[in-house]
Design a protein around this motif. Structure first.
Motif, PDB file in Angstrom:
ATOM      1  N   THR A   1     -36.339 -49.922 -48.241  1.00 27.60           N
ATOM      2  CA  THR A   1     -35.595 -49.009 -49.113  1.00 27.60           C
ATOM      3  C   THR A   1     -34.829 -49.751 -50.193  1.00 27.60           C
ATOM      4  O   THR A   1     -34.419 -49.161 -51.182  1.00 27.60           O
ATOM      5  CB  THR A   1     -34.605 -48.182 -48.275  1.00 27.60           C
ATOM      6  N   THR A   2     -34.593 -51.043 -49.973  1.00 20.07           N
ATOM      7  CA  THR A   2     -33.961 -51.841 -51.029  1.00 20.07           C
ATOM      8  C   THR A   2     -34.467 -53.267 -50.928  1.00 20.07           C
ATOM      9  O   THR A   2     -34.849 -53.727 -49.841  1.00 20.07           O
ATOM     10  CB  THR A   2     -32.423 -51.835 -50.914  1.00 20.07           C
TER      11      THR A   2
ATOM     12  N   ARG B   1     -46.003 -50.318 -40.546  1.00 19.30           N
ATOM     13  CA  ARG B   1     -44.988 -51.261 -40.072  1.00 19.30           C
ATOM     14  C   ARG B   1     -43.684 -50.552 -39.683  1.00 19.30           C
ATOM     15  O   ARG B   1     -42.918 -51.068 -38.879  1.00 19.30           O
ATOM     16  CB  ARG B   1     -44.702 -52.274 -41.186  1.00 19.30           C
ATOM     17  N   THR B   2     -43.434 -49.405 -40.268  1.00 13.83           N
ATOM     18  CA  THR B   2     -42.180 -48.702 -39.967  1.00 13.83           C
ATOM     19  C   THR B   2     -42.303 -47.762 -38.775  1.00 13.83           C
ATOM     20  O   THR B   2     -41.313 -47.144 -38.371  1.00 13.83           O
ATOM     21  CB  THR B   2     -41.706 -47.853 -41.162  1.00 13.83           C
TER      22      THR B   2
ATOM     23  N   CYS C   1     -41.514 -46.396 -48.826  1.00 12.40           N
ATOM     24  CA  CYS C   1     -40.096 -46.538 -48.473  1.00 12.40           C
ATOM     25  C   CYS C   1     -39.717 -45.399 -47.532  1.00 12.40           C
ATOM     26  O   CYS C   1     -40.095 -44.254 -47.745  1.00 12.40           O
ATOM     27  CB  CYS C   1     -39.197 -46.420 -49.704  1.00 12.40           C
ATOM     28  N   LYS C   2     -38.943 -45.757 -46.533  1.00 14.57           N
ATOM     29  CA  LYS C   2     -38.557 -44.753 -45.526  1.00 14.57           C
ATOM     30  C   LYS C   2     -37.083 -44.912 -45.180  1.00 14.57           C
ATOM     31  O   LYS C   2     -36.646 -45.997 -44.807  1.00 14.57           O
ATOM     32  CB  LYS C   2     -39.421 -44.966 -44.287  1.00 14.57           C
TER      33      LYS C   2
ATOM     34  N   SER D   1     -36.153 -39.241 -44.905  1.00 11.91           N
ATOM     35  CA  SER D   1     -36.985 -38.984 -46.073  1.00 11.91           C
ATOM     36  C   SER D   1     -37.868 -40.203 -46.265  1.00 11.91           C
ATOM     37  O   SER D   1     -37.521 -41.301 -45.819  1.00 11.91           O
ATOM     38  CB  SER D   1     -36.131 -38.752 -47.323  1.00 11.91           C
ATOM     39  N   ALA D   2     -39.023 -39.976 -46.872  1.00 11.32           N
ATOM     40  CA  ALA D   2     -39.933 -41.090 -47.116  1.00 11.32           C
ATOM     41  C   ALA D   2     -40.672 -40.841 -48.427  1.00 11.32           C
ATOM     42  O   ALA D   2     -40.864 -39.691 -48.834  1.00 11.32           O
ATOM     43  CB  ALA D   2     -40.921 -41.239 -45.966  1.00 11.32           C
ATOM     44  N   PHE D   3     -41.061 -41.946 -49.046  1.00 14.02           N
ATOM     45  CA  PHE D   3     -41.754 -41.817 -50.318  1.00 14.02           C
ATOM     46  C   PHE D   3     -42.802 -42.915 -50.437  1.00 14.02           C
ATOM     47  O   PHE D   3     -42.536 -44.076 -50.116  1.00 14.02           O
ATOM     48  CB  PHE D   3     -40.756 -41.940 -51.480  1.00 14.02           C
TER      49      PHE D   3
END
Ligand SMILES: Cc1cc2nc3c(=O)[nH]c(=O)nc-3n(C[C@H](O)[C@H](O)[C@H](O)COP(=O)(O)OP(=O)(O)OC[C@H]3O[C@@H](n4cnc5c(N)ncnc54)[C@H](O)[C@@H]3O)c2cc1C
Lengths: 761, 286
Positions: A439-440, B91-92, B175-176, B188-190
């Motif tokens: 996320t970052t 991976r998440t 991204c999560k 949320s995820a994108f």
């Protein structure tokens, strides 16, 4: 001339990292927990629970459930032979709901069947006709005139009023805040479980995971209408407790089913039922105000603490006692006005959890100390050092703190520890807030540092007759000296079994120490809670060992024709003043066993004055400080705890490794409350009764910790010990919360801090 | 409850047709939770782990055909270079244990709005290959596969055979957001995929609508604004505007895991950051 042989010193004494007797079994998965209990003839018990937070039971129809093949019993309130009531402090909770249900998850009926699935299917066929009633689910409304009554006597469980010093104090600097703490769960890994076996004498033997066998026994006897000699309890393998096993769960239910069916009955909750099956940490709503001189020296405090006790009293009154008497933290206050309330609502019952009332208050007083620091322009460490209590000071109940109170030193220790390095240019994702969530890559990330120092009472307070019983026997069998220690103290994972062995080795100089299973065949050991067992049961074991030693040495003195005064026990031998072997234990004892049973008490405590809250309420105080370093993604509100370092005074580390283990675990648990652990309750309904949505810190959330262990012996306690288990849970959370505030610059007056609180969305 | 264990794909499809009460089980990481929580009591379990065809992946004409039974662990180690977005998502997922058992097919079968495989599959424009004994094989664009909360386009007699994903022609990001740093269901995820060959942008949004979904308008907007030829740096304002459009495409709710407002906000941040990273990657690659 004869050369005296010197005895090999017994190893595994106090102060050494003795190995746990249950350690290998636990890490290899062979340890038998309560959920592993088995009896070839057993049937399974399940509980039907209320879906409503508040309802009247009009009628229960069990006929359909009884027709399910394999079902051997279906029980309701009518089947409770004794008093249909239990409770730790007040017996106000029905074993099975009779007229009303007062929280979602309250037990209503029981089923026994040959298979748990059969029992569950049958339970689903019990028809309960509920008249749903309005529920009181906002603790802040509990004392309003028009609030629904949870119990006929009103919704107040306890109000602790504490007044000290000036009545209307004023100060040049005044800071205040409101703070809210959510409901935390103990989340022990081994859900509630037990096996009840009906006995030939018409009584019952219960094997159960619990924290205090004798308080369970008392309550079970009341409900079964049986004398204690007919209700025998043995501790089953406990997979964590943290206060959540102080209240009864499967106990009476399994016994009722066993006595009805004449078969052994096993009950074992799943995770979801466990969330409904034990009390939680009280959610708190708090308003605090501190007045201070311009240099930050505290002048007065005002505090209003409201704890939501849920539907039944459990230990709410004692939690209020702690939140009130200790709820301003380890600081000197000339004038104080504290009002702490515990109230009934139709929310899940709340009771004991590690830290017991101090945890909630600590978030408020530590946040306010930071406010004060900012207001007078000194740093957070300095403001605490300046105001911290010292040995000999009086705390807010007027009690003199009569052993070490190293507030300033603990803070200095954590402040002096090296800070973690800054994030590198291209950090590993796992080191960033959000981790592999990607996320970052460093955007929006700010670092914050936070401090906290807190204290907690050790042992039971406010005049409670707090004691433990130990039976110790010394015997030579097969040529080997063996000490046997028997207590009813619950080992819940904290390492008391090891402590008992270490004490016996120290006092009796015998390597082989067997700690036999805890049961009710010996007197009460009191609860495994309030960080008290090493102190109190440790004290009892020490005293019993001393009595055994005295008896053995008297025999040796006669046999050897020497005065007792010069004799000691070491390396399985009777030795002289210089450690020279004088006799083997077999020579002294022969086939005899020396056995002593001792009931041991710590110094008495006293009730506080009902008007002023003044009094010597506590026997001992335990202090700890934390420094948290966090990285916060301020745009997304995600947090990575980078370091969580701590210093704690433990008086005497009986088992240094175990002490550090307690501090690690306690710190993680406090951090969990600061950042993620919350039982979310809406309109009386638990919305996340699973580990999918009740989040516990993982290995990627808990940082490596530096732990500074101080050993300032308490002269009043055995070996100088000070309770260890709870302090880290109290000081870690506020430090983490402070660090997050420092990183993002938001006030954050509620924990757990959620991402949307940081981003204000 | 019966436990059915076909050893070939044809047999699996035949059993599927014969036993409408049978619940397929691959890694079991969703199914076993449902059974344990007593949310489902199927008449039978249809175990797919012995169907060899499902455990394989192959590559043909620049498209990976990923068998429904390939677990996340293998996606990460074997396909990280070809399907980077999906591998990042993999991976998440859960913990190492879950990644060894859980499969992309199972994720599609559950069709949870929070399924982590879905956003990268949407961004890559994947197709789901399903089959039945009666009607043979058909392909469903993944964007049409999700039909409602935990519902998908499978007919009762169908099984998921594979998912077809074009190998990455440009940078991909996933991204999560979750409230802890591992083992967490997405708040949320994108997912973002740049397709420089087509000068197109793909997106996928997770946990912020009844189904996983694309942000089609945002895709077109960004594709139209990007300097594909000159590869000039992505202006902050453009990244920002893209983020806002992605957030606008979501239809989130408040629940125990997060608020609707936070979900929208976080999507805007994730989309902005992901676009910046992906475009920077593309510029570096040039
Ligand atoms: C602890 C834990 C953590 C988790 N974390 C995550 C996470 O971070 N992200 C995430 O997305 N998910 C997560 N999950 C959910 C789960 O792991 C994933 O959804 C996974 O992809 C499911 O795959 P599976 O093979 O285990 O499916 P299964 O449980 O075997 O099946 C899931 C569903 O798909 C159906 N199905 C399976 N294969 C087929 C097929 N070939 N054809 C038709 N239907 C089929 C099944 O009938 C069932 O309805 C987690 C689960 C657990 C227990």
């Amino acid at each position: 001339m004869t050369t005296a042989q010197t005895a090999a010193r017994t190893t595994g004494r106090i102060g050494e990292n003795a190995q746990r007797p249950d350690g290998t079994l636990k890490v290899t998965g062979e340890f038998a927990y309560a959920s592993d209990l088995w009896h070839d003839d057993m049937v399974w018990g399940v509980t039907l629970r209320s879906p409503h937070p508040h309802a009247r039971i009009r009628r229960i129809d069990v006929t359909e459930a009884l027709t399910v093949p394999g079902v051997s019993a279906v029980l309701t309130a009518d089947d409770v032979p004794g008093e249909n009531a239990f409770g730790l402090e007040h017996a106000d909770q029905p074993v099975l709901a009779a007229e009303f249900v007062r929280y979602e998850g309250e037990p209503v009926a029981l089923v026994a069947a040959d298979h748990p699935e059969t029992a569950r299917r049958a339970a689903a066929r019990i028809r309960v006709d509920y008249e749903v009633l309005p529920a009181l689910t906002d603790a802040r409304r509990a004392l309003d005139d028009d609030a629904p009554l949870v119990h006929p006597g009103g919704n107040l469980v306890r109000h602790l009023r504490l007044r000290r010093g000036a009545e209307r104090p004023t100060a040049p600097v005044v800071v205040s805040l409101d703070f809210e703490v959510g409901m935390q769960d103990q989340a022990f890994l081994g859900p509630e479980s037990g096996l009840a076996v009906p006995a030939e004498d018409g009584g019952v033997d219960l094997y159960v995971a619990t924290q205090w066998l004798h308080v369970d026994q008392r309550q079970i006897c009341l409900a079964l209408g049986m004398p204690p000699e007919k209700v025998r309890l043995t501790l089953a393998g406990v997979g964590g407790a943290f206060g959540g096993r102080e209240d009864l769960s499967v106990h009476v239910h399994a016994c009722l089913l066993a006595l009805r069916t004449g078969r052994p009955v096993k009950m074992s909750y799943g995770r979801e039922e466990s969330f409904h099956g034990h009390v939680h940490r009280h959610p708190a709503t708090m308003t605090y105000e501190f007045g201070a001189e311009c240099d930050g020296t505290l002048v007065y405090a005002r505090a209003h603490v409201l704890l939501d006790g849920g539907a039944y009293a459990s230990s709410t009154a004692a939690v209020v006692g702690n939140a009130g008497t200790l709820g301003l933290g380890p600081y000197r206050f000339p004038s104080v006005a504290v009002d702490a309330y515990g109230v009934f609502t139709h929310n899940p019952p709340c009771g004991a959890m590690r830290g017991f009332g101090c945890v909630q208050a600590a978030f408020a007083h530590e946040a306010l100390m930071d406010e004060l620091a900012a207001a007078v322009g000194v740093d957070p460490v300095e403001i605490r050092r300046r105001n911290g209590v010292q040995e000999g000071d009086r705390n807010i109940t007027g009690q003199v703190i009569d052993s070490a109170a190293p507030v300033a030193e603990l803070l200095q220790r954590v402040a002096d520890l090296p800070l973690p390095p800054a994030l590198p240019e291209q950090p590993d994702l796992r080191d960033l807030p959000g981790a592999v969530g990607n996320t970052t890559h460093g955007e929006g990330v700010r670092r914050g540092v936070g401090y906290s120092v807190t204290y907690k009472n050790v042992g039971f307070s406010e005049g409670f007759d707090d004691y433990s019983t130990a039976r110790v026997r010394l015997q030579v069998t097969g040529g080997e000296a063996v000490a046997t220690v028997h207590t009813a103290a619950a080992e819940v994972g904290q390492g008391l079994v090891t402590v008992q062995q270490q004490i016996a080795r120290t006092e009796l100089g015998v390597e082989q120490v067997v700690v036999v299973p805890a049961d009710t065949a010996v007197g009460s050991a009191g609860s495994t809670s309030a960080s008290r067992q090493t102190y109190v049961t440790g004290g009892a074991v020490k005293a019993a060992c001393e009595a055994v030693r005295t008896a053995v040495l008297q025999r040796a003195a006669i046999a050897l024709g020497r005065p007792v005064a010069g004799l000691a026990l070491d390396g399985d031998k009777v030795v002289g003043a210089g450690g020279e072997v004088l006799a083997g234990l077999a020579d002294v004892l022969g086939d005899d066993a020396v056995e002593e049973t001792v009931e041991w008490r710590h110094r008495p405590t006293h009730a506080v004055d009902p008007e002023t809250g003044q009094g010597d309420a506590h026997v001992q105080f335990a202090f700890s400080a934390h420094r948290a370093v966090v990285d916060v993604d301020t745009e997304l509100g995600l947090v990575k705890v980078v370091a969580l370092d701590t210093a704690q005074d433990v008086g005497k580390a009986i088992n240094p490794d175990a002490v550090v283990g307690q501090i690690h675990g306690g710190s993680a648990q406090g951090m969990g409350l600061a950042l993620m652990e919350e039982v979310v309750v809406t309109d009386g309904h638990v919305r996340n009764p699973s580990f999918t949505d009740y989040l516990l810190p993982t290995v990627l959330d808990v940082p490596p910790m530096r732990v500074e262990v101080l050993e300032y012996a308490d002269p009043h306690a055995p070996y100088g010990v000070r309770g260890v288990g709870e302090p880290p849970t109290i000081s870690s959370g506020p430090a983490v919360a402070a660090a997050v505030r420092a990183a993002c610059g938001k006030p954050l007056r509620r924990v757990p801090i959620r991402p949307e609180h940081i981003t204000c969305t | 409850m019966d436990f059915l264990q076909p050893s070939s794909w044809d047999e699996a499809l035949a059993v599927r047709a014969e036993r409408p009460d049978a619940l397929p089980i691959a890694g079991g990481t969703d199914v076993m939770v449902e059974l344990n929580f007593d949310r489902r009591r199927p008449g039978a379990l249809l175990d797919l782990t012995r169907v060899g065809e499902l455990q394989e992946w192959s590559i043909d004409d620049g498209t990976v055909r990923l068998g429904a039974g390939v677990p996340y662990g293998r996606v990460i180690t074997e396909l990280g270079d070809r399907l980077p977005g999906l591998a990042m998502a993999a991976r998440t997922v859960g913990s190492p244990q879950i990644r060894v058992r859980g499969t992309v097919g199972g994720n599609l079968g559950s069709a949870s709005p929070a399924g982590d495989a879905h956003p990268p599959l949407l961004a890559a424009g994947a197709e789901v290959e399903v089959a039945s004994a009666a009607r043979g094989t058909r392909r469903i664009p993944v964007a049409e596969f999700f039909t409602g909360v935990k519902r998908n386009a499978l007919e009762p007699d169908e099984l998921i055979a594979a998912v077809h994903v074009r190998t990455a022609r440009g940078p991909q990001q996933f991204c999560k957001v979750g409230t802890r740093n591992a083992m967490v269901i997405a708040v949320s995820a994108f997912a973002l995929a740049l397709h420089p060959d087509r000068q197109a942008v793909g997106t996928g949004i997770g946990s912020a609508a009844p189904t996983p979904r694309r942000a089609a308008e945002a895709e077109e907007f960004l594709a139209g604004e990007l300097d594909w030829a000159g590869r000039a740096a992505l202006p902050e304002s453009l990244a920002q505007a893209f983020g806002e459009r992605v957030a606008a495409a979501a239809a989130p709710i408040d629940d125990v895991r997060g608020t609707a407002a936070y979900r929208r906000h976080s999507l805007a941040v994730l989309a902005r950051r992901a676009a910046t990273w992906a475009w920077d990657d593309l510029r570096r690659a040039a």
